[in-house]
Design a protein around this motif. Structure first.
Motif, mmCIF file in Angstrom:
data_model
loop_
_atom_site.group_PDB
_atom_site.id
_atom_site.type_symbol
_atom_site.label_atom_id
_atom_site.label_comp_id
_atom_site.label_asym_id
_atom_site.label_seq_id
_atom_site.Cartn_x
_atom_site.Cartn_y
_atom_site.Cartn_z
ATOM 1 N N LEU A 130 0.810 -1.222 0.000
ATOM 2 C CA LEU A 130 0.000 0.000 0.000
ATOM 3 C C LEU A 130 0.846 1.277 0.000
ATOM 4 C CD1 LEU A 130 -2.866 -0.969 2.467
ATOM 5 C CD2 LEU A 130 -2.946 -0.884 -0.028
ATOM 6 N N LEU A 131 2.158 1.145 0.152
ATOM 7 C CA LEU A 131 3.025 2.325 0.184
ATOM 8 C C LEU A 131 2.895 3.199 -1.067
ATOM 9 C CD1 LEU A 131 5.121 3.866 1.820
ATOM 10 C CD2 LEU A 131 6.885 2.468 0.715
ATOM 11 N N PRO A 132 2.862 2.623 -2.285
ATOM 12 C CA PRO A 132 2.671 3.482 -3.465
ATOM 13 C C PRO A 132 1.348 4.246 -3.425
ATOM 14 C CG PRO A 132 3.430 1.315 -4.147
ATOM 15 C CD PRO A 132 3.136 1.247 -2.685
ATOM 16 N N TRP A 133 0.297 3.660 -2.903
ATOM 17 C CA TRP A 133 -0.993 4.340 -2.789
ATOM 18 C C TRP A 133 -0.890 5.518 -1.813
ATOM 19 C CZ3 TRP A 133 -5.021 3.936 -5.875
ATOM 20 C CH2 TRP A 133 -5.162 2.772 -6.642
ATOM 21 N N HIS A 134 -0.191 5.310 -0.703
ATOM 22 C CA HIS A 134 -0.018 6.392 0.271
ATOM 23 C C HIS A 134 0.767 7.550 -0.341
ATOM 24 C CE1 HIS A 134 -1.769 4.468 3.767
ATOM 25 N NE2 HIS A 134 -1.077 3.361 3.508
ATOM 26 N N ARG A 135 1.834 7.241 -1.068
ATOM 27 C CA ARG A 135 2.623 8.297 -1.709
ATOM 28 C C ARG A 135 1.796 9.053 -2.747
ATOM 29 N NH1 ARG A 135 8.198 4.949 -2.609
ATOM 30 N NH2 ARG A 135 8.925 5.076 -0.450
ATOM 31 N N LEU A 136 1.025 8.294 -3.528
ATOM 32 C CA LEU A 136 0.178 8.903 -4.549
ATOM 33 C C LEU A 136 -0.908 9.761 -3.905
ATOM 34 C CD1 LEU A 136 -0.214 9.045 -7.598
ATOM 35 C CD2 LEU A 136 -1.684 7.046 -7.435
ATOM 36 N N ALA A 137 -1.507 9.293 -2.824
ATOM 37 C CA ALA A 137 -2.544 10.053 -2.125
ATOM 38 C C ALA A 137 -1.962 11.329 -1.519
ATOM 39 C CB ALA A 137 -3.183 9.186 -1.041
ATOM 40 N N ASP A 154 7.718 8.509 -9.176
ATOM 41 C CA ASP A 154 7.774 7.460 -10.198
ATOM 42 C C ASP A 154 7.723 6.093 -9.524
ATOM 43 O OD1 ASP A 154 8.000 9.256 -12.288
ATOM 44 O OD2 ASP A 154 10.190 9.323 -12.156
ATOM 45 N N THR A 155 7.373 5.117 -10.307
ATOM 46 C CA THR A 155 7.308 3.750 -9.788
ATOM 47 C C THR A 155 7.784 2.768 -10.847
ATOM 48 O OG1 THR A 155 5.905 2.089 -8.767
ATOM 49 C CG2 THR A 155 4.897 3.419 -10.466
ATOM 50 N N ARG A 156 8.251 1.640 -10.376
ATOM 51 C CA ARG A 156 8.659 0.563 -11.288
ATOM 52 C C ARG A 156 7.605 -0.547 -11.330
ATOM 53 N NH1 ARG A 156 14.056 -0.584 -8.370
ATOM 54 N NH2 ARG A 156 12.953 0.597 -6.820
ATOM 55 N N HIS A 157 6.573 -0.362 -10.567
ATOM 56 C CA HIS A 157 5.519 -1.385 -10.529
ATOM 57 C C HIS A 157 4.769 -1.397 -11.862
ATOM 58 C CE1 HIS A 157 5.970 -2.194 -6.245
ATOM 59 N NE2 HIS A 157 6.077 -0.879 -6.060
ATOM 60 N N ARG A 158 4.400 -2.590 -12.302
ATOM 61 C CA ARG A 158 3.669 -2.733 -13.561
ATOM 62 C C ARG A 158 2.196 -3.082 -13.332
ATOM 63 N NH1 ARG A 158 6.959 -0.074 -16.263
ATOM 64 N NH2 ARG A 158 8.975 -0.969 -16.695
ATOM 65 N N ASP A 159 1.782 -3.072 -12.097
ATOM 66 C CA ASP A 159 0.384 -3.398 -11.800
ATOM 67 C C ASP A 159 -0.487 -2.148 -11.963
ATOM 68 O OD1 ASP A 159 1.232 -1.931 -9.657
ATOM 69 O OD2 ASP A 159 0.728 -3.404 -8.118
ATOM 70 N N THR A 161 -1.668 -0.039 -9.823
ATOM 71 C CA THR A 161 -1.175 1.109 -9.059
ATOM 72 C C THR A 161 -0.044 1.802 -9.814
ATOM 73 O OG1 THR A 161 -1.711 -0.053 -7.014
ATOM 74 C CG2 THR A 161 -0.248 1.835 -6.829
ATOM 75 N N GLY A 162 0.886 1.035 -10.319
ATOM 76 C CA GLY A 162 2.004 1.601 -11.072
ATOM 77 C C GLY A 162 1.550 2.284 -12.343
ATOM 78 N N ARG A 163 0.597 1.685 -13.060
ATOM 79 C CA ARG A 163 0.084 2.301 -14.286
ATOM 80 C C ARG A 163 -0.626 3.613 -13.973
ATOM 81 N NH1 ARG A 163 -3.132 -2.518 -16.434
ATOM 82 N NH2 ARG A 163 -4.610 -0.840 -16.763
ATOM 83 N N LEU A 164 -1.426 3.665 -12.913
ATOM 84 C CA LEU A 164 -2.126 4.892 -12.532
ATOM 85 C C LEU A 164 -1.121 5.975 -12.129
ATOM 86 C CD1 LEU A 164 -4.739 6.436 -11.867
ATOM 87 C CD2 LEU A 164 -4.614 5.416 -9.588
ATOM 88 N N GLN A 165 -0.136 5.604 -11.354
ATOM 89 C CA GLN A 165 0.857 6.564 -10.887
ATOM 90 C C GLN A 165 1.676 7.133 -12.044
ATOM 91 O OE1 GLN A 165 3.030 4.961 -7.616
ATOM 92 N NE2 GLN A 165 4.219 6.798 -7.273
ATOM 93 N N ASN A 166 2.095 6.298 -12.972
ATOM 94 C CA ASN A 166 2.864 6.771 -14.136
ATOM 95 C C ASN A 166 2.000 7.607 -15.071
ATOM 96 O OD1 ASN A 166 5.298 5.668 -13.295
ATOM 97 N ND2 ASN A 166 4.906 3.724 -14.296
#
Length: 168
Positions: A130-137, A154-159, A161-166
């Protein structure tokens, strides 16, 4: 009173004390004594039963629960020599249930410890996911307050969450 037995063409006469002595000398009940250290063993004549022990006159193998010397006990009995004698083992309930109660406490303790470890691991794993969600929020909230220069991490995640953040 004595008991007569025929073995290998010999006739042996054994009394109550001899039976108890043979049991002790041959270590027949060593495992019983190790497992149930407070158990007592009696060899009783059926014609003159012990007043402290319940009457075991049925001539059958069995057990009963009784109060023996002021303590709740299990009494196991087995007839010998066509019912002339009975071999009686008196085991306090604490000997029989003691290990069960200790094991129950042990399992309860380790069950609680296991659940706490599981909860901690779930907290750590979910926190990492959930850390990427917290950073994005946090970035979105900063932008909502008018700070338009807030960088979106930025994120390296391909899920998802990563697609939304990028994409943002």
């Amino acid at each position: 009173r004595s008991m007569t037995a025929r073995m290998e063409k010999q006739t042996l006469t054994i009394d109550r004390e001899s039976i108890g002595q043979l049991i002790d000398e041959n270590g027949i009940l060593a495992k019983l004594r190790h497992t149930l250290p407070n158990a007592t063993l009696h060899v009783e004549e059926m014609s003159s039963p012990n007043e402290q022990l319940p009457s075991v006159t049925s001539g059958e193998i069995g057990y009963c629960k009784a109060d023996y010397e002021g303590e709740e006990s299990y009494i196991f009995y087995h007839p010998l020599h066509e019912g002339a004698y009975s071999l009686i083992a008196v085991c306090p309930s604490s000997d029989i249930r003691g290990r069960y109660n200790r094991m129950q406490g042990f399992l309860l303790l380790w069950g609680i410890v296991g659940v706490l470890i599981l909860l901690y691991l779930l907290y750590v794993i979910l926190g990492r996911h959930l850390l990427p969600w917290h950073r994005l929020a946090d970035a979105a909230q900063s932008i909502a307050h008018g700070n338009l220069d807030t960088p979106i991490p930025d994120t390296r995640h391909r899920d998802e969450t990563g697609r939304l953040q990028n994409s943002l």
